[in-house]
Design a protein around this motif. Structure first.
Motif, PDB file in Angstrom:
ATOM      1  N   ALA A  88      43.846  48.899  35.914  1.00  0.00           N
ATOM      2  CA  ALA A  88      42.953  49.056  37.061  1.00  0.00           C
ATOM      3  C   ALA A  88      43.733  49.483  38.298  1.00  0.00           C
ATOM      4  CB  ALA A  88      42.232  47.741  37.354  1.00  0.00           C
ATOM      5  N   VAL A 147      43.213  49.067  42.267  1.00  0.00           N
ATOM      6  CA  VAL A 147      42.423  48.340  43.251  1.00  0.00           C
ATOM      7  C   VAL A 147      42.751  48.910  44.633  1.00  0.00           C
ATOM      8  CG1 VAL A 147      41.935  46.091  44.298  1.00  0.00           C
ATOM      9  CG2 VAL A 147      42.364  46.256  41.839  1.00  0.00           C
ATOM     10  N   VAL A 163      43.734  39.013  42.803  1.00  0.00           N
ATOM     11  CA  VAL A 163      43.528  40.265  42.060  1.00  0.00           C
ATOM     12  C   VAL A 163      44.052  40.103  40.634  1.00  0.00           C
ATOM     13  CG1 VAL A 163      44.295  42.672  41.864  1.00  0.00           C
ATOM     14  CG2 VAL A 163      43.459  41.804  44.059  1.00  0.00           C
ATOM     15  N   ASN A 192      41.950  37.446  38.528  1.00  0.00           N
ATOM     16  CA  ASN A 192      40.634  37.925  38.134  1.00  0.00           C
ATOM     17  C   ASN A 192      40.701  39.073  37.136  1.00  0.00           C
ATOM     18  OD1 ASN A 192      38.360  36.431  39.502  1.00  0.00           O
ATOM     19  ND2 ASN A 192      39.745  36.761  41.221  1.00  0.00           N
ATOM     20  N   LEU A 193      41.620  39.995  37.332  1.00  0.00           N
ATOM     21  CA  LEU A 193      41.730  41.098  36.384  1.00  0.00           C
ATOM     22  C   LEU A 193      42.193  40.607  35.018  1.00  0.00           C
ATOM     23  CD1 LEU A 193      43.127  43.985  38.593  1.00  0.00           C
ATOM     24  CD2 LEU A 193      40.817  43.722  37.690  1.00  0.00           C
ATOM     25  N   SER A 194      43.079  39.623  34.989  1.00  0.00           N
ATOM     26  CA  SER A 194      43.512  39.050  33.722  1.00  0.00           C
ATOM     27  C   SER A 194      42.326  38.444  32.967  1.00  0.00           C
ATOM     28  CB  SER A 194      44.586  37.993  33.978  1.00  0.00           C
ATOM     29  OG  SER A 194      44.952  37.370  32.771  1.00  0.00           O
ATOM     30  N   TYR A 220      42.160  42.896  31.716  1.00  0.00           N
ATOM     31  CA  TYR A 220      43.064  43.963  32.166  1.00  0.00           C
ATOM     32  C   TYR A 220      44.490  43.462  31.969  1.00  0.00           C
ATOM     33  CZ  TYR A 220      39.220  46.445  34.423  1.00  0.00           C
ATOM     34  OH  TYR A 220      38.063  47.127  34.662  1.00  0.00           O
ATOM     35  N   VAL A 223      47.701  46.262  36.942  1.00  0.00           N
ATOM     36  CA  VAL A 223      47.003  46.596  38.176  1.00  0.00           C
ATOM     37  C   VAL A 223      47.935  47.414  39.063  1.00  0.00           C
ATOM     38  CG1 VAL A 223      47.635  44.476  39.432  1.00  0.00           C
ATOM     39  CG2 VAL A 223      45.591  45.763  40.110  1.00  0.00           C
ATOM     40  N   ILE A 277      38.770  50.144  41.352  1.00  0.00           N
ATOM     41  CA  ILE A 277      37.948  49.115  41.990  1.00  0.00           C
ATOM     42  C   ILE A 277      38.092  49.237  43.502  1.00  0.00           C
ATOM     43  CG2 ILE A 277      37.545  46.638  42.228  1.00  0.00           C
ATOM     44  CD1 ILE A 277      38.947  46.429  39.370  1.00  0.00           C
ATOM     45  N   TRP A 285      35.295  37.424  39.246  1.00  0.00           N
ATOM     46  CA  TRP A 285      34.772  38.733  39.631  1.00  0.00           C
ATOM     47  C   TRP A 285      33.727  39.203  38.635  1.00  0.00           C
ATOM     48  CZ3 TRP A 285      39.335  42.518  40.977  1.00  0.00           C
ATOM     49  CH2 TRP A 285      39.999  42.043  42.116  1.00  0.00           C
TER      50      TRP A 285
END
Length: 171
Positions: free
Chosen positions: A35, A37, A57, A60-62, A66, A69, A105, A159
Motif C-alpha cells: 500500500a 499511504v 498505519v 492497521n495495514l497488517s 498488507y 507500506v 490510500i 480501518w
C-alpha cells in the motif's frame, strides 16, 4: 512454548540536506499486498523512530493483510519552507511509488479541505494516480464517514478501506 520472530525493513528517502522527507517504506512481508499511504505532513518517524501515525498505519495495514507500506505526504518539509525543487521531487517520488504498490490510500484528513495549497497538491497527486490507473482507497469509519487521517480516534485500531469518493477533485 513457541517463539516467533519478525523483521521490519525500513527505508527512508530524504533530500541531501535532510530538510525534506519524501518517503518512508516499511516491509514486513514482501509476499503480501503493498500500500501507498498519502498523508499531509512529514512526521517524526525515520528509519528507527516510529511516531504514532506510522505505528497505526502499520498496525492497521497488517490486520488488513498488507505486508508493505510506503508513506508519502502532500508536504515533505521537515524544517523550513517548501521549495519548487522539493515539490517536484516529492511528486516524482509519489509517481515512482504508485508503480510499486497494489493500493493507494488517501489519508490526508478533513483539515485539508480548507487549506488551498493542500487542496491544489492533493488534486495534482490525484491526477497522477488517475493517469496511472491506481486503485485509490480511503479510510471509512464504522458510521459511514470517509476521508480521515490515521490518528482519528474512531479508527485508530480498525480501518475499513473503501473506494475513494465519486468526486475526484476536492475543494
Amino acid at each position: 512454548m513457541k517463539t516467533t520472530k519478525s523483521t521490519i525493513k525500513t527505508e527512508v528517502i530524504y533530500d541531501d540536506e535532510m530538510k525534506n522527507k519524501y518517503l518512508i517504506r516499511k516491509e514486513w512481508d514482501k509476499n503480501k499486498k503493498k500500500a501507498l499511504v498519502i498523508m499531509k505532513n512529514a512526521g517524526q518517524a525515520d528509519e528507527i523512530v516510529q511516531d504514532q501515525t506510522t505505528m497505526y498505519v502499520i498496525n492497521n495495514l497488517s490486520k488488513l493483510e498488507y505486508g508493505v507500506v510506503e508513506i508519502v505526504n502532500l508536504f515533505p518539509s521537515i524544517e523550513g519552507d517548501e521549495t519548487k525543487e522539493s515539490d517536484i521531487e516529492n511528486l516524482k517520488c509519489i509517481q515512482e511509488a504508485v508503480a510499486r504498490v497494489d493500493d493507494v490510500i488517501i489519508a490526508v484528513g478533513k483539515g485539508v479541505e480548507t487549506y488551498r495549497k493542500a487542496v491544489e497538491r492533493l488534486n495534482m497527486i490525484l491526477a497522477i494516480l488517475l493517469d496511472k490507473r491506481a486503485n485509490i482507497l480511503q479510510i471509512e469509519t464504522n458510521f459511514g464517514r470517509k476521508g480521515f487521517h490515521p490518528l482519528y480516534p474512531a479508527l485508530k485500531h480498525r480501518w475499513k478501506l473503501v473506494p475513494y469518493g465519486d468526486r475526484h477533485k476536492v475543494g
